[in-house]
Structure formats: C-alpha cells, structure tokens
Design an enzyme around this catalytic site. Structure first.
Site, mmCIF file in Angstrom:
data_model
loop_
_atom_site.group_PDB
_atom_site.id
_atom_site.type_symbol
_atom_site.label_atom_id
_atom_site.label_comp_id
_atom_site.label_asym_id
_atom_site.label_seq_id
_atom_site.Cartn_x
_atom_site.Cartn_y
_atom_site.Cartn_z
ATOM 1 N N LYS A 9 55.922 29.280 69.068
ATOM 2 C CA LYS A 9 56.757 29.017 69.553
ATOM 3 C C LYS A 9 58.259 29.021 68.911
ATOM 4 O O LYS A 9 58.240 29.295 67.370
ATOM 5 C CB LYS A 9 56.757 27.293 69.744
ATOM 6 N N TYR A 49 55.011 29.055 82.552
ATOM 7 C CA TYR A 49 54.828 27.652 83.019
ATOM 8 C C TYR A 49 54.570 27.540 83.980
ATOM 9 O O TYR A 49 55.159 26.171 84.827
ATOM 10 C CB TYR A 49 56.113 27.345 82.047
ATOM 11 N N PHE A 57 60.078 17.747 82.757
ATOM 12 C CA PHE A 57 60.194 18.600 81.077
ATOM 13 C C PHE A 57 60.631 19.801 81.243
ATOM 14 O O PHE A 57 60.900 20.647 80.905
ATOM 15 C CB PHE A 57 59.221 17.730 80.201
ATOM 16 N N ARG A 85 42.331 25.367 70.696
ATOM 17 C CA ARG A 85 42.783 24.156 70.786
ATOM 18 C C ARG A 85 42.506 23.370 69.640
ATOM 19 O O ARG A 85 43.603 22.287 70.255
ATOM 20 C CB ARG A 85 42.334 23.905 72.091
ATOM 21 N N THR A 91 48.967 17.709 72.559
ATOM 22 C CA THR A 91 50.713 17.997 72.814
ATOM 23 C C THR A 91 51.353 17.754 71.985
ATOM 24 O O THR A 91 52.420 17.850 71.593
ATOM 25 C CB THR A 91 50.740 18.112 74.163
ATOM 26 N N ARG A 102 49.616 21.073 64.886
ATOM 27 C CA ARG A 102 51.074 20.197 65.597
ATOM 28 C C ARG A 102 51.364 19.441 64.576
ATOM 29 O O ARG A 102 52.564 18.682 64.518
ATOM 30 C CB ARG A 102 50.714 20.423 66.884
ATOM 31 N N ASN A 112 56.834 21.972 69.699
ATOM 32 C CA ASN A 112 55.128 21.482 69.407
ATOM 33 C C ASN A 112 54.311 22.988 68.468
ATOM 34 O O ASN A 112 53.231 22.835 68.355
ATOM 35 C CB ASN A 112 54.687 20.713 70.314
ATOM 36 N N GLU A 126 47.014 34.320 80.755
ATOM 37 C CA GLU A 126 48.770 34.063 80.337
ATOM 38 C C GLU A 126 48.306 35.744 79.407
ATOM 39 O O GLU A 126 49.532 36.265 79.065
ATOM 40 C CB GLU A 126 47.866 32.940 78.932
HETATM 41 P P1 IDP Z 1 50.139 21.928 76.256
HETATM 42 O O1 IDP Z 1 50.917 22.840 75.179
HETATM 43 O O2 IDP Z 1 49.325 20.522 75.338
HETATM 44 O O3 IDP Z 1 48.784 22.673 76.554
HETATM 45 P P2 IDP Z 1 51.186 20.991 78.046
HETATM 46 O O4 IDP Z 1 50.976 19.674 78.529
HETATM 47 O O5 IDP Z 1 50.689 22.112 78.868
HETATM 48 O O6 IDP Z 1 50.631 21.011 76.998
HETATM 49 O O7 IDP Z 1 52.506 21.270 78.204
HETATM 50 C C1 IDP Z 1 53.115 22.909 77.608
HETATM 51 C C2 IDP Z 1 54.609 22.464 76.585
HETATM 52 O O8 IDP Z 1 55.435 21.287 77.721
HETATM 53 C C3 IDP Z 1 53.825 21.618 76.105
HETATM 54 O O9 IDP Z 1 53.535 22.393 75.004
HETATM 55 C C4 IDP Z 1 55.549 20.844 75.663
HETATM 56 O O10 IDP Z 1 55.936 22.142 74.653
HETATM 57 C C5 IDP Z 1 56.132 20.439 76.343
HETATM 58 N N1 IDP Z 1 55.916 19.423 77.086
HETATM 59 C C6 IDP Z 1 54.770 18.983 77.451
HETATM 60 N N2 IDP Z 1 54.912 17.314 77.927
HETATM 61 C C7 IDP Z 1 55.484 17.489 77.272
HETATM 62 C C8 IDP Z 1 57.018 15.999 77.174
HETATM 63 O O11 IDP Z 1 56.788 15.136 78.138
HETATM 64 N N3 IDP Z 1 58.332 16.350 77.042
HETATM 65 C C9 IDP Z 1 58.964 17.520 76.778
HETATM 66 N N4 IDP Z 1 57.910 18.466 76.515
HETATM 67 C C10 IDP Z 1 56.226 18.595 76.612
HETATM 68 MG MG MG Z 2 48.934 23.496 78.246
#
Ligand code: IDP
Ligand code: MG
Length: 139
Positions: A9, A49, A57, A85, A91, A102, A112, A126
């Site tokens: 990212k 997304y 978010f 993963r 996350t 991370r 992250n 994807e």
């Molecule tokens: P993941 O990347 O671990 O699968 P997801 O829930 O799919 O997590 O969320 C996608 C991306 O959205 C995350 O990697 C992060 O960059 C962002 N994100 C997820 N939850 C939050 C939040 O609560 N606040 C701000 N950004 C978030």
């Molecule tokens: Mg995800």
C-alpha cells in the site's frame, strides 16, 4: 499450489519498504508470479474495495489507496492464501503479532502497509481485477 493477490500500500511504497516486504514473503516460501507498480485512481480504488460499500471507513480508504503508487503482486505457493494472511497479520497493526508485516511496519488501522486476499474467491476476483490473470503465462 494456490495464487493470491498482495498489494503493497502507499504508506509502505512511500517509506521504501517494498524490498523488505517482498523479502519477507519470499522467505516464507511464496513466489512472485506477476508484479506491477501502479497508481490507482479513486474510482479504481473504490472498485477494488466494492465489498466495503457502506462502511464508514470507505471514503478515507479510497483517498489513501489513491494517494500514491502501490505494488500489486500475484504470489504463489502451497496454501498461499491463508499463508499470506498469516504473514500479513491482523488488520490493526496495534493488534498484529510481532514478526508479521503489519506488526512490524504498519502505521495504523488504515495505513497498514499491505493487502492480502482473504479467500480463494477473493484471490481469483482480485487477480482478475488488475488483469494479472490475463498475462499469467505470457513470457
Ligand atoms: P483486511 O485488509 O485485514 O482484510 P478489511 O476489513 O478487509 O481488512 O479492510 C480493508 C482495509 O480497510 C484495511 O486493510 C484497512 O486499510 C482499512 N480499514 C479496515 N478497517 C478500518 C477501520 O476501522 N478504520 C480505518 N480503516 C480501516
Ligand atoms: Mg479484507
């Protein structure tokens, strides 16, 4: 053998962490099969997304993901999807185990550092989203 999609990212590309991240996944036994540096438009980030439509978010996430270049890579290995993963970690970097990507370099729950497909269905869609499946076997 499985294939999965990783994105490095913008926060990580900006901090010159591509080499460290790629070394980490390669040392874990995953092999790079396709890779590109791209700069997403906000529309393209939103499309990627789409599963998060309606989440509070999403707008910030789209702005961040289109704020600078990212690296998209197809990684291959045995159990690559779950394996990546695990290497990536939770996350929220504050909750990610030490030793995970991370946990080591993530800045906050948004920035992250890496994305990893969360299932076989996500990995397939994807990889297709970036057209990386189409050039899969091209020399
Ligand atoms: P993941 O990347 O671990 O699968 P997801 O829930 O799919 O997590 O969320 C996608 C991306 O959205 C995350 O990697 C992060 O960059 C962002 N994100 C997820 N939850 C939050 C939040 O609560 N606040 C701000 N950004 C978030
Ligand atoms: Mg995800």
């Amino acid at each position: 053998m499985e294939r999965t999609l990783m994105m490095i990212k913008p926060d990580a590309v900006r901090r010159n962490l591509c080499g460290w991240i790629l070394k980490t996944v390669e040392e874990a036994g995953l092999s790079i099969r396709q890779m590109r540096l791209i700069h997403l438009t906000p529309e393209a980030a939103k499309g990627f997304y789409h599963v998060h439509q309606g989440k509070p978010f999403l707008n910030d996430l789209v702005e961040y993901m289109s704020s600078g270049p990212i690296v998209v890579a197809v990684l291959e290995g045995e159990g690559a999807i779950l394996g990546l993963r695990k290497i990536v970690g939770a996350t929220d970097p504050a909750k990610a185990e030490p030793g995970t990507i991370r946990g080591e370099v993530g800045l906050n729950v948004q920035e992250n550092s890496v994305h990893a497909s969360d299932s076989e269905a996500s990995a397939v869609s994807e990889i297709a989203y970036y057209g990386l499946d189409e050039i899969w076997r091209k020399p």
